[in-house]
Design an enzyme around this catalytic site. Structure first.
Site, mmCIF file in Angstrom:
data_model
loop_
_atom_site.group_PDB
_atom_site.id
_atom_site.type_symbol
_atom_site.label_atom_id
_atom_site.label_comp_id
_atom_site.label_asym_id
_atom_site.label_seq_id
_atom_site.Cartn_x
_atom_site.Cartn_y
_atom_site.Cartn_z
ATOM 1 N N GLY A 208 42.573 41.921 33.081
ATOM 2 C CA GLY A 208 41.192 41.682 33.516
ATOM 3 C C GLY A 208 40.432 42.986 33.608
ATOM 4 N N ASN A 209 39.299 42.970 34.297
ATOM 5 C CA ASN A 209 38.549 44.214 34.511
ATOM 6 C C ASN A 209 37.754 44.103 35.812
ATOM 7 O OD1 ASN A 209 35.777 43.149 33.864
ATOM 8 N ND2 ASN A 209 36.827 42.689 31.938
ATOM 9 N N HIS A 210 37.039 45.188 36.164
ATOM 10 C CA HIS A 210 36.403 45.266 37.485
ATOM 11 C C HIS A 210 35.019 44.621 37.561
ATOM 12 C CE1 HIS A 210 39.542 47.638 39.196
ATOM 13 N NE2 HIS A 210 39.440 48.566 38.274
ATOM 14 N N SER A 211 34.597 43.921 36.540
ATOM 15 C CA SER A 211 33.256 43.324 36.592
ATOM 16 C C SER A 211 33.156 42.353 37.773
ATOM 17 C CB SER A 211 32.993 42.568 35.277
ATOM 18 O OG SER A 211 31.816 41.824 35.399
ATOM 19 N N ALA A 276 31.724 40.820 30.941
ATOM 20 C CA ALA A 276 32.646 41.851 30.442
ATOM 21 C C ALA A 276 33.873 41.108 29.912
ATOM 22 C CB ALA A 276 33.019 42.801 31.556
#
Ligand code: C5P
Length: 400
Positions: A208-211, A276
């Site tokens: 995943g990512n920090h969005s 994102a």
């Protein structure tokens, strides 16, 4: 803009009610008709005489006159207003509004109103920070009521903190902005995606990512406020479980996001891809949790679909497609390349920094158009940035 605007000004019982006298005056001076409704407790802080002298209308407080039996028609008052402003909104009034209580005229007007409602909380700092009050504020926002947030400063208790009612000029400007923008996207169908996507490795792990999804939520909220029909497709974020006054679909992976976007895309007038999206996903999704038996683990990844690209390929001639680009180097060159390759009409370019990009309250962006034009925003709160983006698009691509 203000001529003939009808404002129902509800004042509840807090010390900052004195500021609402100036607020009523600002509305009247601008040319609006102002009808004041006081809660019974508000009469201890401000007098009906002052407010009726300023507004040129009788001030209502009770549901009926006990001497004559005259009944004040709250339904008529609620429907009369173009906008209802509740300032100050005390903890008590906010709680009653949130839960549908109706033991005074202000509350029955609120429940009967069909117009946009603004509320401007005012209370001591610990009351304001209490989870009960914060939860009620969120409930009101989920009804589409607009919060004009309290300010930080000295309070009547002698303490200092967040809880002061916003200044009358600030409240006035909020209402003015509302009258200026509330119909600028009327009749438009807007599809927005936002947040990260999670690509599962096994039942408990993912890429995943920090969005946070904040920008997409603010863009959706602002588009809704401007009269658009909004569909928001969000990856996994803190917003799951909250209620919004527009359609929100929660998805997990890039594939699900693509599918959901495709469902709405053909009817959309404007599409904003702020998500994102993970570029790659594990080739295999393991059914069982992976064991840590080996000294190294190699995950094979395969490319995810590019949602913006896909929507760009099938874009209709009357559709506007906006992408986002988060770049760490050669921002403008790369963003223009993206704009072209994905067939977008504009790209919102931002870069990760201390106050910009992912998981920050503020952001600064450049809006790049296909004809080479670049417009720069200020560094502002993401809520304000959403307003800037819609203002700017309304003056350019969305100008009819
Ligand atoms: O190519 P890049 O990921 O930098 O492009 C960013 C833009 O493309 C954003 O608007 C993002 O939402 C979109 N995008 C997408 N699907 C992907 C990757 C990016 O829609 N798989």
């Amino acid at each position: 803009m203000w001529a003939d605007k009808k404002i129902l000004l509800g004042i509840s019982g807090g010390i900052s009610a004195y500021k609402s006298i100036s607020l009523a005056r600002l509305f009247v001076k601008a040319g609006a008709q102002v009808q004041v409704v006081l809660t019974p407790d508000a009469r201890h802080f401000v007098t009906p005489l002052t407010l009726s002298a300023l507004t040129g209308r009788p001030v209502y407080s009770e549901s009926f006159d006990p001497d004559t039996g005259f009944w004040y028609n709250h339904v008529e008052l609620g429907l009369w207003a173009d906008v209802m402003v509740i300032a100050p909104a005390t903890a008590n009034t906010i709680a009653k509004m949130a839960h549908g209580h109706c033991d005074n005229l202000l509350l029955s007007c609120y429940l009967s109103s069909r117009c946009t409602v603004f509320f401007s909380p005012a209370m001591d700092l610990d009351m304001y920070a209490h989870p009960g009050v914060q939860a009620n504020i969120k409930i009101l926002q989920s009804y589409g009521n607009r919060l004009i947030d309290a300010e930080v400063g000295p309070l009547a208790s002698g303490l200092e903190g967040k809880g002061r009612m916003a200044e009358p000029e600030h409240i006035f400007r909020n209402i003015e902005d509302y009258f200026r923008t509330s119909t600028t996207l009327a009749g438009k169908k807007v599809l927005i995606n936002g947040g990260p996507t999670y690509e599962h490795i096994d039942p408990v792990r993912f890429i995943g990512n920090h969005s946070t999804g904040d920008t997409a939520v603010f863009l959706a909220q602002e588009a809704h406020n401007r009269g658009a029909e909004v569909h928001l497709v969000l990856g996994p974020t803190k917003y799951k479980g909250l209620t919004f006054p527009f359609d929100v679909r929660h998805v997990t992976s890039a594939f699900e996001m693509l599918e959901t976007c495709l469902h709405f895309a053909s009817h959309a007038d404007v599409i904003v891809c702020a998500a994102a999206v993970a570029d790659y996903r594990p080739k295999v999704r393991n059914e069982q949790k992976l064991k840590k038996n080996e000294p190294t683990l190699i995950l094979e990844l395969e490319k995810n679909p590019d949602i913006l690209y896909t929507l760009g390929r099938q874009k209709k001639s009357n559709q506007i497609l906006i992408g986002f680009a988060l770049e760490t180097e050669n921002g403008e060159v790369n963003a223009f390349k993206k704009l072209k390759s994905k067939n977008a009409d504009a790209i919102v370019l931002n870069s990760p920094g201390e106050h910009t990009g992912f998981a920050t309250a503020t952001n600064q962006v450049n809006l790049l158009y296909a004809d080479g034009t670049i417009l720069r925003s200020e560094l502002v709160l993401k809520e304000k940035l959403a307003a800037w983006i819609w203002d700017t698009l309304s003056k350019s691509l969305l100008r009819s």
